[in-house]
Design a protein around this motif. Structure first.
Motif, mmCIF file in Angstrom:
data_model
loop_
_atom_site.group_PDB
_atom_site.id
_atom_site.type_symbol
_atom_site.label_atom_id
_atom_site.label_comp_id
_atom_site.label_asym_id
_atom_site.label_seq_id
_atom_site.Cartn_x
_atom_site.Cartn_y
_atom_site.Cartn_z
ATOM 1 N N PHE A 213 38.931 79.575 -9.972
ATOM 2 C CA PHE A 213 38.902 78.388 -10.837
ATOM 3 C C PHE A 213 39.233 77.115 -10.068
ATOM 4 O O PHE A 213 38.546 76.099 -10.204
ATOM 5 N N SER A 214 40.281 77.160 -9.266
ATOM 6 C CA SER A 214 40.698 75.975 -8.509
ATOM 7 C C SER A 214 39.604 75.514 -7.547
ATOM 8 O O SER A 214 39.389 74.317 -7.357
ATOM 9 N N PHE A 215 38.894 76.457 -6.960
ATOM 10 C CA PHE A 215 37.788 76.120 -6.055
ATOM 11 C C PHE A 215 36.713 75.350 -6.814
ATOM 12 O O PHE A 215 36.253 74.297 -6.366
ATOM 13 N N GLY A 216 36.332 75.874 -7.985
ATOM 14 C CA GLY A 216 35.294 75.224 -8.775
ATOM 15 C C GLY A 216 35.687 73.842 -9.264
ATOM 16 O O GLY A 216 34.901 72.902 -9.203
ATOM 17 N N VAL A 217 36.931 73.725 -9.725
ATOM 18 C CA VAL A 217 37.414 72.424 -10.203
ATOM 19 C C VAL A 217 37.454 71.414 -9.050
ATOM 20 O O VAL A 217 37.016 70.271 -9.207
ATOM 21 N N THR A 218 37.954 71.847 -7.911
ATOM 22 C CA THR A 218 38.027 70.950 -6.753
ATOM 23 C C THR A 218 36.637 70.492 -6.334
ATOM 24 O O THR A 218 36.407 69.298 -6.097
ATOM 25 N N ALA A 219 35.714 71.417 -6.239
ATOM 26 C CA ALA A 219 34.352 71.074 -5.832
ATOM 27 C C ALA A 219 33.704 70.126 -6.839
ATOM 28 O O ALA A 219 33.139 69.092 -6.453
ATOM 29 N N ALA A 220 33.814 70.437 -8.121
ATOM 30 C CA ALA A 220 33.171 69.611 -9.148
ATOM 31 C C ALA A 220 33.763 68.198 -9.198
ATOM 32 O O ALA A 220 33.016 67.211 -9.210
ATOM 33 N N LEU A 221 35.088 68.098 -9.226
ATOM 34 C CA LEU A 221 35.712 66.769 -9.282
ATOM 35 C C LEU A 221 35.434 65.957 -8.017
ATOM 36 O O LEU A 221 35.189 64.753 -8.087
ATOM 37 N N SER A 222 35.467 66.617 -6.883
ATOM 38 C CA SER A 222 35.223 65.907 -5.624
ATOM 39 C C SER A 222 33.794 65.395 -5.546
ATOM 40 O O SER A 222 33.561 64.251 -5.141
ATOM 41 N N VAL A 223 32.831 66.215 -5.946
ATOM 42 C CA VAL A 223 31.435 65.777 -5.939
ATOM 43 C C VAL A 223 31.259 64.612 -6.911
ATOM 44 O O VAL A 223 30.614 63.609 -6.584
ATOM 45 N N PHE A 224 31.856 64.714 -8.090
ATOM 46 C CA PHE A 224 31.780 63.629 -9.063
ATOM 47 C C PHE A 224 32.344 62.327 -8.490
ATOM 48 O O PHE A 224 31.712 61.270 -8.582
ATOM 49 N N LEU A 225 33.523 62.398 -7.876
ATOM 50 C CA LEU A 225 34.146 61.192 -7.313
ATOM 51 C C LEU A 225 33.345 60.636 -6.136
ATOM 52 O O LEU A 225 33.225 59.415 -5.979
ATOM 53 N N LEU A 226 32.775 61.511 -5.317
ATOM 54 C CA LEU A 226 31.963 61.028 -4.189
ATOM 55 C C LEU A 226 30.664 60.383 -4.670
ATOM 56 O O LEU A 226 30.216 59.381 -4.099
ATOM 57 N N VAL A 227 30.076 60.923 -5.715
ATOM 58 C CA VAL A 227 28.870 60.292 -6.284
ATOM 59 C C VAL A 227 29.230 58.918 -6.848
ATOM 60 O O VAL A 227 28.489 57.946 -6.647
ATOM 61 N N LEU A 228 30.366 58.819 -7.524
ATOM 62 C CA LEU A 228 30.813 57.500 -8.001
ATOM 63 C C LEU A 228 31.008 56.535 -6.836
ATOM 64 O O LEU A 228 30.666 55.358 -6.948
ATOM 65 N N ALA A 229 31.564 57.031 -5.735
ATOM 66 C CA ALA A 229 31.788 56.171 -4.573
ATOM 67 C C ALA A 229 30.472 55.639 -4.014
ATOM 68 O O ALA A 229 30.399 54.492 -3.563
ATOM 69 N N LEU A 230 29.435 56.464 -4.050
ATOM 70 C CA LEU A 230 28.129 56.012 -3.551
ATOM 71 C C LEU A 230 27.496 54.990 -4.490
ATOM 72 O O LEU A 230 26.778 54.093 -4.040
ATOM 73 N N HIS A 231 27.761 55.090 -5.789
ATOM 74 C CA HIS A 231 27.171 54.169 -6.759
ATOM 75 C C HIS A 231 28.022 52.925 -7.007
ATOM 76 O O HIS A 231 27.547 51.975 -7.603
ATOM 77 N N ALA A 232 29.258 52.959 -6.578
ATOM 78 C CA ALA A 232 30.148 51.811 -6.765
ATOM 79 C C ALA A 232 30.861 51.530 -5.449
ATOM 80 O O ALA A 232 32.060 51.746 -5.318
ATOM 81 N N PRO A 233 30.122 51.024 -4.451
ATOM 82 C CA PRO A 233 30.709 50.829 -3.122
ATOM 83 C C PRO A 233 31.913 49.886 -3.110
ATOM 84 O O PRO A 233 32.773 49.993 -2.244
ATOM 85 N N GLN A 234 32.019 49.004 -4.092
ATOM 86 C CA GLN A 234 33.166 48.100 -4.142
ATOM 87 C C GLN A 234 34.451 48.862 -4.463
ATOM 88 O O GLN A 234 35.544 48.374 -4.206
ATOM 89 N N LYS A 235 34.337 50.057 -5.018
ATOM 90 C CA LYS A 235 35.510 50.868 -5.350
ATOM 91 C C LYS A 235 35.648 52.059 -4.404
ATOM 92 O O LYS A 235 36.349 53.018 -4.710
ATOM 93 N N LEU A 236 34.993 51.982 -3.261
ATOM 94 C CA LEU A 236 34.942 53.104 -2.325
ATOM 95 C C LEU A 236 36.320 53.601 -1.926
ATOM 96 O O LEU A 236 36.610 54.789 -2.000
ATOM 97 N N THR A 237 37.199 52.710 -1.525
ATOM 98 C CA THR A 237 38.524 53.120 -1.061
ATOM 99 C C THR A 237 39.308 53.839 -2.148
ATOM 100 O O THR A 237 39.881 54.899 -1.910
ATOM 101 N N ALA A 238 39.306 53.294 -3.341
ATOM 102 C CA ALA A 238 40.048 53.918 -4.440
ATOM 103 C C ALA A 238 39.477 55.288 -4.777
ATOM 104 O O ALA A 238 40.226 56.244 -5.021
ATOM 105 N N LEU A 239 38.163 55.417 -4.766
ATOM 106 C CA LEU A 239 37.544 56.700 -5.089
ATOM 107 C C LEU A 239 37.789 57.733 -3.990
ATOM 108 O O LEU A 239 37.965 58.913 -4.272
ATOM 109 N N ILE A 240 37.825 57.299 -2.753
ATOM 110 C CA ILE A 240 38.124 58.226 -1.654
ATOM 111 C C ILE A 240 39.573 58.685 -1.731
ATOM 112 O O ILE A 240 39.870 59.867 -1.548
#
Length: 112
Positions: free
Chosen positions: A54-81
């Motif tokens: 479960f922890s593996f899946g949650v980590t992968a899903a949340l991380s991919v979601f946050l990285l996709v947000l970082a690509l679409h909102a470059p002004q918030k890159l540092t906070a999302l990373i």
């Protein structure tokens, strides 16, 4: 900066998977606790496979979601990373804590 985050994600997921494999060998129960009540007794159970990964899946899903947000909102890159790395680190700790607690529970109640 994204490359460093991806490296952290790969290392974190490898660690979490390693814990699932290492500690999973010590867990013989078909259903394992996923959460504990305030009295220390299991609140609910999940199938062994779900409990281990479960922890593996949650980590992968949340991380991919946050990285996709970082690509679409470059002004918030540092906070999302920072958020992504925080999720990875927290879930690494949660995986170790959870699986060690399950092993302790199993030793205390071998009939499970």
């Amino acid at each position: 900066m994204i490359a460093a985050t991806l490296i952290a994600l790969v290392v974190g997921l490898a660690f979490i998977a390693g814990c699932a494999l290492y500690y999973g060998r010590q867990i013989s129960s078909r259903r394992i606790p996923m959460q504990w009540d305030s009295d220390g007794q299991p609140a609910w159970f999940a199938p062994r496979l779900v409990g281990l990964w479960f922890s593996f899946g949650v980590t992968a899903a949340l991380s991919v979601f946050l990285l996709v947000l970082a690509l679409h909102a470059p002004q918030k890159l540092t906070a999302l990373i920072v958020a992504t790395i925080s999720v990875i680190g927290a879930n690494m700790w949660v995986q170790v804590y959870h699986l060690r607690r399950v092993i302790r529970w199993q030793a205390e109640a071998p009939a499970n």
